[in-house]
Design a protein around this motif. Structure first.
Motif, short mmCIF file in Angstrom:
data_model
loop_
_atom_site.label_atom_id
_atom_site.label_comp_id
_atom_site.label_asym_id
_atom_site.label_seq_id
_atom_site.Cartn_x
_atom_site.Cartn_y
_atom_site.Cartn_z
N LEU A 264 38.81 29.55 51.23
CA LEU A 264 38.90 30.54 50.15
C LEU A 264 37.80 31.59 50.22
O LEU A 264 38.00 32.73 49.81
N GLU A 265 36.65 31.21 50.72
CA GLU A 265 35.60 32.22 50.90
C GLU A 265 36.08 33.33 51.82
O GLU A 265 35.79 34.51 51.59
N LEU A 266 36.80 32.95 52.85
CA LEU A 266 37.34 33.94 53.79
C LEU A 266 38.42 34.79 53.12
O LEU A 266 38.41 36.02 53.20
N LEU A 267 39.35 34.14 52.42
CA LEU A 267 40.50 34.83 51.86
C LEU A 267 40.14 35.65 50.62
O LEU A 267 40.57 36.80 50.47
N SER A 268 39.35 35.07 49.73
CA SER A 268 39.02 35.76 48.49
C SER A 268 38.21 37.02 48.73
O SER A 268 38.29 37.98 47.95
N ALA A 269 37.43 37.03 49.81
CA ALA A 269 36.64 38.23 50.11
C ALA A 269 37.53 39.45 50.28
O ALA A 269 37.14 40.57 49.90
N ALA A 270 38.73 39.24 50.83
CA ALA A 270 39.64 40.38 51.03
C ALA A 270 40.09 40.96 49.70
O ALA A 270 40.20 42.19 49.55
N PHE A 271 40.33 40.10 48.70
CA PHE A 271 40.76 40.59 47.40
C PHE A 271 39.61 41.24 46.65
O PHE A 271 39.81 42.22 45.91
N ARG A 272 38.42 40.72 46.82
CA ARG A 272 37.26 41.30 46.13
C ARG A 272 36.97 42.71 46.63
O ARG A 272 36.38 43.52 45.90
N LYS A 273 37.40 43.02 47.83
CA LYS A 273 37.17 44.36 48.36
C LYS A 273 38.04 45.41 47.67
O LYS A 273 37.70 46.59 47.64
N VAL A 274 39.19 44.98 47.13
CA VAL A 274 40.13 45.95 46.55
C VAL A 274 40.31 45.81 45.05
O VAL A 274 40.81 46.74 44.41
N PHE A 275 39.89 44.70 44.46
CA PHE A 275 40.02 44.51 43.01
C PHE A 275 38.68 44.79 42.34
O PHE A 275 37.62 44.41 42.87
N PRO A 276 38.69 45.37 41.16
CA PRO A 276 37.43 45.67 40.45
C PRO A 276 36.86 44.44 39.75
O PRO A 276 36.89 44.31 38.53
N LEU A 277 36.33 43.50 40.55
CA LEU A 277 35.80 42.26 40.00
C LEU A 277 34.29 42.38 39.77
O LEU A 277 33.61 43.10 40.45
#
Length: 277
Positions: A264-277
């Motif tokens: 998940l560290e690998l996968l979630s990083a991709a979403f954090r790049k595009v979502f305003p978290l």
């Protein structure tokens, strides 16, 4: 098994970026709007309330969702079911979320980490008791997708709503109402409530009345910001939410938990790049 250290907060940080796909990506709204819905809020309520079917009255959905102002749910439910069906909404939501995830993940969408993480998260997500968690229970009654990307999203959604049901319990325990929860969160991150998206659209008099009620209870000061008591209340809400979100992860062994965290560290990083978290 019970892990020696609490894991719910760490898993929240990793799972939440995936669970937010229906709300931050365009594809889910586009897929739902293609069913003939009128606007993105129709899409929101159709997609999220679909597990309850067409007969759940807006008062029930309002109670389960908890943090919408009075009357907001009823502007969309049950009218959306005159335009589509819960079954079609569920299928469109999943289709849109998978398309968004594939776009965001790129080549990672076909990485073995997706299937591994999805399977382990699903083990966790389907293991917790459902009593007292209405939305989680409704989602658990749905078929599990076979596609690895869809399965990962489904598992993340189950865990997100399991946590959300527990968060409602924590808010109720502290006597924090639905609209108050948004004010509490906004002020806890030093954002004026009127600028917070989930309540900023409310009429000023309505929002000010909520803030005045919190001020009368000592949660908000005369300066408009949280008092020490308000910040302590927010901290207790988050701590209880974390404790109530632990149960699913007890289904994973320490090695399985380490494996899913790494993936998940690998996968979630991709979403954090595009979502305003």
């Amino acid at each position: 098994m019970s892990h020696p250290e609490p894991v719910a907060r760490r898993m929240y940080d990793l799972v939440e970026p995936i669970g937010l796909v229906p709300y931050f990506a365009d594809e889910p709204d586009e897929a739902l709007m293609s069913l003939g819905l009128r606007n993105p809020w129709d899409a929101y309520f159709a997609g999220r309330a679909a597990p309850f079917g067409r007969t759940a009255p807006p008062e029930v959905v309002h109670a389960v969702f908890y943090n919408f102002a009075p009357g907001e749910v009823a502007r969309h439910l049950p009218q959306v079911w005159d335009r589509t069906t819960p079954e079609a909404a569920l299928a469109a939501r999943e289709r849109g979320c998978v398309a968004a995830m594939r776009r965001i993940l790129g080549a990672l969408a076909d990485d073995p980490a997706v299937a591994r993480a999805g399977n382990l998260l699903l083990t966790a997500a389907t293991s917790a008791p459902a009593e007292g968690r209405a939305l989680y229970a409704a989602l658990r009654a749905l078929p599990v997708p076979k596609d690895p990307v869809a399965r990962l999203w489904h598992a993340a959604t189950l865990l997100r709503e399991h946590r959300g049901d527990g968060h409602t319990v924590a808010l109720l325990t502290e006597g924090v109402g639905g609209t108050e929860a948004h004010v509490l969160h906004a002020l806890s991150v030093d954002m004026p409530a009127k600028e917070f998206g989930r309540v900023g659209h409310l009429p000023a008099a309505q929002l000010n009345a909520v803030i005045d009620g919190m001020r009368a209870r000592g949660l908000v000061g005369t300066d408009g910001w949280l008092t020490a008591a308000g910040r302590a209340t927010k901290a207790r809400v988050e701590a209880l939410t974390d404790r109530l979100a632990e149960a699913p992860y007890n289904a994973l062994s320490p090695s399985e938990l380490n494996r899913v965290v790494t993936d998940l560290e690998l996968l979630s990083a991709a979403f954090r790049k595009v979502f305003p978290l």
